[in-house]
Design an enzyme around this catalytic site. Structure first.
Site, PDB file in Angstrom:
ATOM      1  N   LYS A 172      -6.179 -16.426   8.748  1.00  0.00           N
ATOM      2  CA  LYS A 172      -6.451 -17.284   7.612  1.00  0.00           C
ATOM      3  C   LYS A 172      -5.142 -17.232   6.832  1.00  0.00           C
ATOM      4  O   LYS A 172      -4.927 -18.249   6.057  1.00  0.00           O
ATOM      5  CB  LYS A 172      -7.503 -16.862   6.815  1.00  0.00           C
ATOM      6  CG  LYS A 172      -7.918 -17.517   5.597  1.00  0.00           C
ATOM      7  CD  LYS A 172      -8.045 -19.101   5.641  1.00  0.00           C
ATOM      8  CE  LYS A 172      -8.426 -19.908   4.695  1.00  0.00           C
ATOM      9  NZ  LYS A 172      -9.496 -19.761   3.689  1.00  0.00           N
ATOM     10  N   LYS A 240      -4.795 -17.703  -5.135  1.00  0.00           N
ATOM     11  CA  LYS A 240      -5.349 -16.517  -4.709  1.00  0.00           C
ATOM     12  C   LYS A 240      -5.031 -15.925  -3.136  1.00  0.00           C
ATOM     13  O   LYS A 240      -4.506 -14.782  -2.921  1.00  0.00           O
ATOM     14  CB  LYS A 240      -6.722 -16.133  -4.760  1.00  0.00           C
ATOM     15  CG  LYS A 240      -7.671 -14.972  -4.597  1.00  0.00           C
ATOM     16  CD  LYS A 240      -8.026 -14.999  -3.172  1.00  0.00           C
ATOM     17  CE  LYS A 240      -9.173 -16.179  -3.020  1.00  0.00           C
ATOM     18  NZ  LYS A 240      -9.928 -15.781  -1.436  1.00  0.00           N
TER      19      LYS A 240
END
Length: 297
Positions: A172, A240
């Site tokens: 990811k 983030k």
């Protein structure tokens, strides 16, 4: 479909994922920090739980989709957390995007309790969650992955087992590195085109069909040049995720010059109150630097 599925984190991604499971015939027990999404789940045919612990007590497979590493740690390990309700043989699937190192540590701790964990971060934004076309990158034991493929096939279109615990999160991070680079480069190109006096719609059409063609051009550029930054994926979440990537790059000694730049641009979004815009809204930072907006009427 005999298994009861628990779902913690019914946000912009989690709620449509949970309702897709309901539509597929699964029983779903859900919990969220705010009450409105839980009410929406119940209205769709699901059941409510007051705490993560209750979700785990009432489910055999528990899914979560949470904002960051700290929240995952609290939901699992905190008071009335999932760990207090897990039973031996349960499966925990975390769809959050968090630090791969802490994912490995959490998986090891749960294994000592007899609970299997898969890290299964997702990509595809709100649209993918609604339509069940997410990309799901999974780390963990192969047999546990295979035991959950029926669920993944409801939630996603591209489901890939990437390796042992932590591998899903690493994959990811790779995804977010490329997504951010696309958003920044498309933004830079559009602002350049505006400054040079080109027709923005023509530019988007022309370069989308060539070597520059990418998801951001096809799915975001038409909205970007109209100033539409309604979120499919919050810029704050992109920021983030880039922090996770750059921290991991530092830990592994992997150079990340482009990712570091993208990280700083998304930091600027956050500091300028744009964190709840779509991640394509990074174009606004480029526009601020240029002193001109790239817009069509």
């Amino acid at each position: 479909m005999s298994r009861t599925i628990g779902f913690v984190g019914l946000g912009i991604m989690g709620l449509p994922m949970a309702t897709n499971l309901l539509d597929a015939g699964y029983d779903v027990v859900g919990h969220n920090r705010s009450e409105d999404p839980v009410a929406a789940l119940v209205e769709h045919g699901g059941e409510a739980a007051d705490t993560p612990r209750e979700v785990a007590e009432r489910s055999e497979v528990i899914l979560s989709c949470l904002p960051d590493t700290a929240v995952v740690e609290e939901v699992v390990r905190g008071e009335d957390g999932l760990a207090e309700g897990f039973s031996e043989g349960d499966i925990y699937v975390d769809h959050s995007t968090i630090n791969p190192v802490q994912t490995e540590e959490l998986a090891a701790d749960l294994a000592e309790m007899g609970v299997d964990m898969l890290d299964a971060p997702i990509s595809g934004g709100e649209e993918g969650a609604i339509e069940g076309t997410l990309s799901i990158m999974v780390g963990g034991d192969t047999a546990v992955f295979e035991a959950c493929t029926d669920l993944f096939e409801v939630l996603g279109e591209t489901v890939t087992h990437c390796g042992p615990s932590g591998a899903g999160q690493t994959t990811k991070a790779c995804n977010q590195i490329v997504v951010a680079a696309q958003m920044v480069s498309v933004s830079e190109a559009l602002v350049f085109a505006e400054k040079a006096g080109a027709d923005l719609e023509a530019v988007v059409d022309a370069i989308s069909g060539g070597a520059a063609g990418c998801w951001a051009l096809d799915n975001r550029a038409p909205d970007m040049i109209r100033g539409d930054f309604d979120p499919g994926f919050f810029a704050a979440y992109q920021y983030k995720d880039l922090r996770i990537a750059t921290d991991a790059g530092e830990a592994y000694g992997s150079p990340m010059p482009v990712t570091e730049l993208a990280h700083e641009l998304y930091k600027s979004m956050e500091q300028n109150g744009m964190g709840r815009d779509d991640n394509s809204g990074v174009m606004q930072v480029i526009e601020m630097l240029a002193g001109e907006e790239a817009r069509v009427e």
